[in-house]
Design a protein around this motif. Structure first.
Motif, PDB file in Angstrom:
ATOM      1  N   ARG A  97      42.390  48.663  38.064  1.00  0.00           N
ATOM      2  CA  ARG A  97      43.005  47.467  38.622  1.00  0.00           C
ATOM      3  C   ARG A  97      41.950  46.511  39.145  1.00  0.00           C
ATOM      4  O   ARG A  97      40.969  46.930  39.764  1.00  0.00           O
ATOM      5  N   ILE A  98      42.129  45.223  38.858  1.00  0.00           N
ATOM      6  CA  ILE A  98      41.377  44.182  39.535  1.00  0.00           C
ATOM      7  C   ILE A  98      42.104  43.871  40.837  1.00  0.00           C
ATOM      8  O   ILE A  98      43.314  43.607  40.831  1.00  0.00           O
ATOM      9  N   LEU A  99      41.418  43.924  41.939  1.00  0.00           N
ATOM     10  CA  LEU A  99      42.026  43.639  43.239  1.00  0.00           C
ATOM     11  C   LEU A  99      42.062  42.128  43.447  1.00  0.00           C
ATOM     12  O   LEU A  99      41.022  41.467  43.461  1.00  0.00           O
ATOM     13  N   THR A 140      40.101  54.741  38.872  1.00  0.00           N
ATOM     14  CA  THR A 140      41.213  55.676  38.694  1.00  0.00           C
ATOM     15  C   THR A 140      41.227  56.791  39.725  1.00  0.00           C
ATOM     16  O   THR A 140      42.246  57.468  39.885  1.00  0.00           O
ATOM     17  N   ASP A 141      40.114  56.985  40.428  1.00  0.00           N
ATOM     18  CA  ASP A 141      40.091  58.003  41.479  1.00  0.00           C
ATOM     19  C   ASP A 141      40.595  57.464  42.818  1.00  0.00           C
ATOM     20  O   ASP A 141      40.529  58.144  43.843  1.00  0.00           O
ATOM     21  N   GLY A 142      41.077  56.212  42.826  1.00  0.00           N
ATOM     22  CA  GLY A 142      41.649  55.629  44.033  1.00  0.00           C
ATOM     23  C   GLY A 142      40.671  54.877  44.905  1.00  0.00           C
ATOM     24  O   GLY A 142      41.072  54.306  45.933  1.00  0.00           O
ATOM     25  N   ARG A 143      39.397  54.820  44.533  1.00  0.00           N
ATOM     26  CA  ARG A 143      38.415  54.117  45.354  1.00  0.00           C
ATOM     27  C   ARG A 143      38.480  52.605  45.107  1.00  0.00           C
ATOM     28  O   ARG A 143      38.681  52.163  43.975  1.00  0.00           O
ATOM     29  N   ASP A 144      38.319  51.851  46.168  1.00  0.00           N
ATOM     30  CA  ASP A 144      38.228  50.399  46.086  1.00  0.00           C
ATOM     31  C   ASP A 144      36.760  49.990  46.199  1.00  0.00           C
ATOM     32  O   ASP A 144      36.037  50.458  47.083  1.00  0.00           O
ATOM     33  N   TRP A 145      36.346  49.092  45.296  1.00  0.00           N
ATOM     34  CA  TRP A 145      34.969  48.606  45.239  1.00  0.00           C
ATOM     35  C   TRP A 145      35.020  47.093  45.441  1.00  0.00           C
ATOM     36  O   TRP A 145      35.602  46.370  44.632  1.00  0.00           O
ATOM     37  N   ARG A 146      34.412  46.603  46.491  1.00  0.00           N
ATOM     38  CA  ARG A 146      34.537  45.194  46.878  1.00  0.00           C
ATOM     39  C   ARG A 146      33.395  44.341  46.319  1.00  0.00           C
ATOM     40  O   ARG A 146      32.262  44.791  46.207  1.00  0.00           O
ATOM     41  N   ALA A 147      33.746  43.099  46.008  1.00  0.00           N
ATOM     42  CA  ALA A 147      32.762  42.126  45.512  1.00  0.00           C
ATOM     43  C   ALA A 147      32.914  40.832  46.297  1.00  0.00           C
ATOM     44  O   ALA A 147      34.027  40.293  46.402  1.00  0.00           O
ATOM     45  N   VAL A 170      35.394  43.943  28.988  1.00  0.00           N
ATOM     46  CA  VAL A 170      36.479  44.711  28.374  1.00  0.00           C
ATOM     47  C   VAL A 170      37.258  43.761  27.481  1.00  0.00           C
ATOM     48  O   VAL A 170      37.184  42.544  27.650  1.00  0.00           O
ATOM     49  N   PRO A 171      38.044  44.277  26.521  1.00  0.00           N
ATOM     50  CA  PRO A 171      38.834  43.387  25.676  1.00  0.00           C
ATOM     51  C   PRO A 171      39.819  42.559  26.493  1.00  0.00           C
ATOM     52  O   PRO A 171      40.322  43.001  27.539  1.00  0.00           O
ATOM     53  N   ALA A 172      40.111  41.369  26.009  1.00  0.00           N
ATOM     54  CA  ALA A 172      40.978  40.452  26.749  1.00  0.00           C
ATOM     55  C   ALA A 172      42.345  41.039  27.063  1.00  0.00           C
ATOM     56  O   ALA A 172      42.823  40.916  28.201  1.00  0.00           O
ATOM     57  N   PRO A 173      43.042  41.672  26.114  1.00  0.00           N
ATOM     58  CA  PRO A 173      44.348  42.244  26.478  1.00  0.00           C
ATOM     59  C   PRO A 173      44.242  43.280  27.594  1.00  0.00           C
ATOM     60  O   PRO A 173      45.121  43.348  28.465  1.00  0.00           O
ATOM     61  N   ALA A 174      43.193  44.091  27.571  1.00  0.00           N
ATOM     62  CA  ALA A 174      43.032  45.097  28.628  1.00  0.00           C
ATOM     63  C   ALA A 174      42.798  44.435  29.973  1.00  0.00           C
ATOM     64  O   ALA A 174      43.350  44.863  30.999  1.00  0.00           O
ATOM     65  N   LEU A 175      41.995  43.365  30.010  1.00  0.00           N
ATOM     66  CA  LEU A 175      41.736  42.697  31.282  1.00  0.00           C
ATOM     67  C   LEU A 175      43.007  42.091  31.854  1.00  0.00           C
ATOM     68  O   LEU A 175      43.381  42.351  33.004  1.00  0.00           O
ATOM     69  N   TYR A 176      43.674  41.284  31.051  1.00  0.00           N
ATOM     70  CA  TYR A 176      44.804  40.518  31.583  1.00  0.00           C
ATOM     71  C   TYR A 176      46.050  41.365  31.798  1.00  0.00           C
ATOM     72  O   TYR A 176      46.684  41.282  32.853  1.00  0.00           O
ATOM     73  N   LEU A 177      46.400  42.184  30.822  1.00  0.00           N
ATOM     74  CA  LEU A 177      47.673  42.898  30.904  1.00  0.00           C
ATOM     75  C   LEU A 177      47.573  44.194  31.691  1.00  0.00           C
ATOM     76  O   LEU A 177      48.527  44.580  32.376  1.00  0.00           O
ATOM     77  N   ASP A 178      46.436  44.878  31.605  1.00  0.00           N
ATOM     78  CA  ASP A 178      46.305  46.181  32.263  1.00  0.00           C
ATOM     79  C   ASP A 178      45.639  46.088  33.635  1.00  0.00           C
ATOM     80  O   ASP A 178      46.122  46.686  34.597  1.00  0.00           O
ATOM     81  N   LEU A 179      44.530  45.345  33.713  1.00  0.00           N
ATOM     82  CA  LEU A 179      43.757  45.342  34.953  1.00  0.00           C
ATOM     83  C   LEU A 179      44.211  44.286  35.949  1.00  0.00           C
ATOM     84  O   LEU A 179      44.142  44.498  37.163  1.00  0.00           O
ATOM     85  N   VAL A 180      44.666  43.137  35.469  1.00  0.00           N
ATOM     86  CA  VAL A 180      45.134  42.075  36.367  1.00  0.00           C
ATOM     87  C   VAL A 180      46.630  42.186  36.585  1.00  0.00           C
ATOM     88  O   VAL A 180      47.116  42.281  37.715  1.00  0.00           O
ATOM     89  N   GLY A 181      47.392  42.150  35.488  1.00  0.00           N
ATOM     90  CA  GLY A 181      48.847  42.226  35.599  1.00  0.00           C
ATOM     91  C   GLY A 181      49.479  40.845  35.587  1.00  0.00           C
ATOM     92  O   GLY A 181      48.878  39.839  35.990  1.00  0.00           O
ATOM     93  N   GLU A 182      50.721  40.784  35.134  1.00  0.00           N
ATOM     94  CA  GLU A 182      51.402  39.516  34.903  1.00  0.00           C
ATOM     95  C   GLU A 182      51.617  38.715  36.187  1.00  0.00           C
ATOM     96  O   GLU A 182      51.735  37.487  36.145  1.00  0.00           O
ATOM     97  N   ARG A 183      51.656  39.382  37.320  1.00  0.00           N
ATOM     98  CA  ARG A 183      51.941  38.681  38.576  1.00  0.00           C
ATOM     99  C   ARG A 183      50.967  37.525  38.812  1.00  0.00           C
ATOM    100  O   ARG A 183      51.351  36.484  39.349  1.00  0.00           O
ATOM    101  N   TRP A 184      49.716  37.705  38.420  1.00  0.00           N
ATOM    102  CA  TRP A 184      48.684  36.719  38.737  1.00  0.00           C
ATOM    103  C   TRP A 184      48.378  35.794  37.561  1.00  0.00           C
ATOM    104  O   TRP A 184      47.392  35.044  37.618  1.00  0.00           O
ATOM    105  N   LEU A 185      49.199  35.838  36.535  1.00  0.00           N
ATOM    106  CA  LEU A 185      48.897  35.081  35.329  1.00  0.00           C
ATOM    107  C   LEU A 185      49.982  34.053  35.031  1.00  0.00           C
ATOM    108  O   LEU A 185      51.164  34.302  35.286  1.00  0.00           O
ATOM    109  N   PRO A 186      49.613  32.901  34.470  1.00  0.00           N
ATOM    110  CA  PRO A 186      50.623  31.944  34.009  1.00  0.00           C
ATOM    111  C   PRO A 186      51.480  32.573  32.913  1.00  0.00           C
ATOM    112  O   PRO A 186      50.941  33.255  32.020  1.00  0.00           O
TER     113      PRO A 186
END
Length: 529
Positions: free
Chosen positions: A256-258, A270-277, A285-301
């Protein structure tokens, strides 16, 4: 866990390039890699027989050698060096004739002249055309879209009429381009075989530019390999990064992208750790993986999500490595000195092969792209032997049966045996990477696709990965796409990673984050509604 300036998701070569450029700017950088190894598709290993080194995925690197991005990193200071095979490439026709590109222009011309009187001189003219634009073309190709400075320079050099003629050439199919430039089939096949390194057919608009680019890069620079294998590129990038304080964490797959208030704050593994930037997250990563899997539709137009449904992968790949206990017994000795050999097809065969893949068929006589690694770099296997690979394209499917793969490997070996009788009896080891195996080894090679998405014109420039700005910026502030799914696409040249790093630095240098976000928000509204 210590907060860093930037987190890079994925230690493929684009992720490592991005991380290096951010570290050069004084940022603290942490790279999170899902697998136990860095490099993505730029890796080597012993998978066939003891003493036979194989480049596991990518191999010859004309784009990497010529790329201004990679050159600027000065990887030779980390021990990277290059070697060349005697000949760049040879295309073997079904009738046994050969068209060969050599870094010596006169030798290339002599090969092409065998197919039609005057084609040697026509090749020289085609190369002169390339040389007149090569510097500007490479700058244009490897900089963010739109390439204003290099593009204007190209127009200035060529004048309007010349620029328009070049634009037309870039849109031609490789069949049309070859027929306009040459009279015989040898030179046209040299271009067409290069175009088939992508997922484009000889008839598709834009396939000509890929054939022209790779063939002319071969003429100008050759198709070199790193001394000691592809892994040396990755090792140089890793060593350069760690020397600048960068960190790589392995077996740390991101789930997940936070995001908070529309801004990327870090990632969760996947081990539950949060890494801050603090400043940026860059995703190799491939575009579908970034947007649909890691970001999620909530944050996308919503329109962006709809467009992603039309994202198209490039074709699947089946790759085989062999340990050969002798030199390959080519019938035509022209293939003996070539680092890369294209075989099994004339131009019409290439069209049929591409059509069969497009209609979800397994080609009964596959076109092969074959590499003779020991011929290019003797460190790959004992003297007098050959570490060899070949790959062929397949339709993009979700799964393949073991029988389908085994039968197609048999077809591949039959093609080689037809041109090199006795090849099979000289093989002492073999490794097969099916499309599924490729994805298991490197999750970014989805379904065995090597290019991060199709090379077709409808998914290039400002249309890559979907209709938009053609840049690494995303609708999420401080999140940047730095993979082959971004402009300018596949190949080991580092441009997507470099473009993402530059965008992150530009966002950080903006007068205020609010100003930058306003610009991106305005652009998103214009594109996605």
């Amino acid at each position: 866990m210590e907060t860093v300036d930037a987190i890079v998701v994925g230690a493929g070569h684009n992720g490592l390039v991005a991380a290096n450029l951010l570290a050069d700017a004084g940022w603290t950088v942490r790279v999170l890699e899902a697998t136990p190894h860095p490099g993505g598709a730029v890796r080597s290993g012993f998978v066939t027989a003891p003493g036979y080194l194989s480049d596991l995925f990518s191999s010859f690197y004309p784009l990497g050698y010529a790329s201004p991005v990679m050159r600027a990193l000065r990887l030779e200071e980390q021990g990277l060096s290059w070697r060349h095979a005697p000949d760049v490439l040879t295309h073997l026709l079904p009738d046994g004739r050969a068209a060969t590109i050599n870094r010596d222009l006169d030798r290339t011309m002599a090969s092409m002249e065998q197919f039609a009187p005057g084609d040697g001189e026509r090749w020289r003219h085609a190369y002169d055309d390339w040389k007149s634009v090569s510097g500007r073309m490479l700058d244009t190709l490897f900089t963010p879209f739109p390439p204003v400075t290099s593009g204007l320079g190209l127009v200035r050099d060529l004048r309007v009429s010349g620029a328009l003629r070049l634009a037309r050439r870039l849109l031609l199919s490789v069949r049309e381009l070859g027929s306009e430039l040459f009279r015989g089939e040898g030179a046209t096949l040299a271009l067409a075989g290069c175009a088939l390194h992508t997922d484009l057919s000889p008839e598709q608009a834009g396939s000509g530019v890929y054939g022209w680019l790779l063939a002319m890069l071969g003429q100008e620079f050759g198709w070199p390999v790193p001394t000691g294998g592809a892994q040396e590129i990755t090792s140089a990038l890793v060593n350069r990064l760690t020397a600048r304080g960068g960190e790589i964490v392995y077996q740390a797959p991101v789930e997940r992208i936070l995001v908070a208030r529309g801004r990327a704050m870090g990632v969760r593994t996947t081990d539950g750790r949060d890494w801050r930037a603090r400043r940026a997250v860059i995703a190799d990563v491939p575009a579908p993986a970034l947007y649909l899997d890691l970001v999620g539709e909530r944050w996308l137009p919503p329109r962006l999500v709809e467009d992603l449904a039309h994202f198209r992968w490039d074709g699947a790949t089946l790759k085989v490595d062999w340990a050969v206990q002798s030199a390959v017994p080519w019938t035509n000795p022209a293939a003996s000195g070539a680092g890369t050999v294209h075989l099994g097809a004339d131009l019409n065969d290439l069209t049929r092969y591409a059509a069969q893949i497009a209609t979800d068929e397994l080609p009964p006589k596959p076109f092969l792209l074959l590499g003779q690694m020991t011929t290019a770099d003797p460190a790959h296997s004992p003297a007098g032997t050959e570490s060899m690979w070949a790959y062929t394209h397949l339709p993009h499917r979700k799964s393949w049966s073991a029988d389908e793969i085994s039968e197609h490997v048999e077809r591949m070996e039959t093609v080689i045996e037809d041109h090199a009788p006795g090849f099979r009896s000289a093989v002492v080891g073999r490794n097969v990477f099916s499309p599924t195996d490729l994805e298991n080894e490197n999750p970014s090679l989805v379904g065995g696709a090597l290019g991060g998405g199709t090379s077709a014109a409808f998914q290039q420039l400002f249309l890559r990965p979907i209709p938009g700005l053609g840049r690494s910026d995303t609708p999420v502030d401080r999140l940047f796409l730095g993979s082959a799914s971004a402009h300018p696409g596949g190949g080991v040249h580092g441009a997507p990673g470099a473009n993402a790093a530059r965008a992150a630095l530009a966002r950080d240098r903006a007068v205020t984050g609010d100003l930058y976000r306003a610009l991106i928000t305005g652009a998103n509204r214009a594109i996605y509604g």
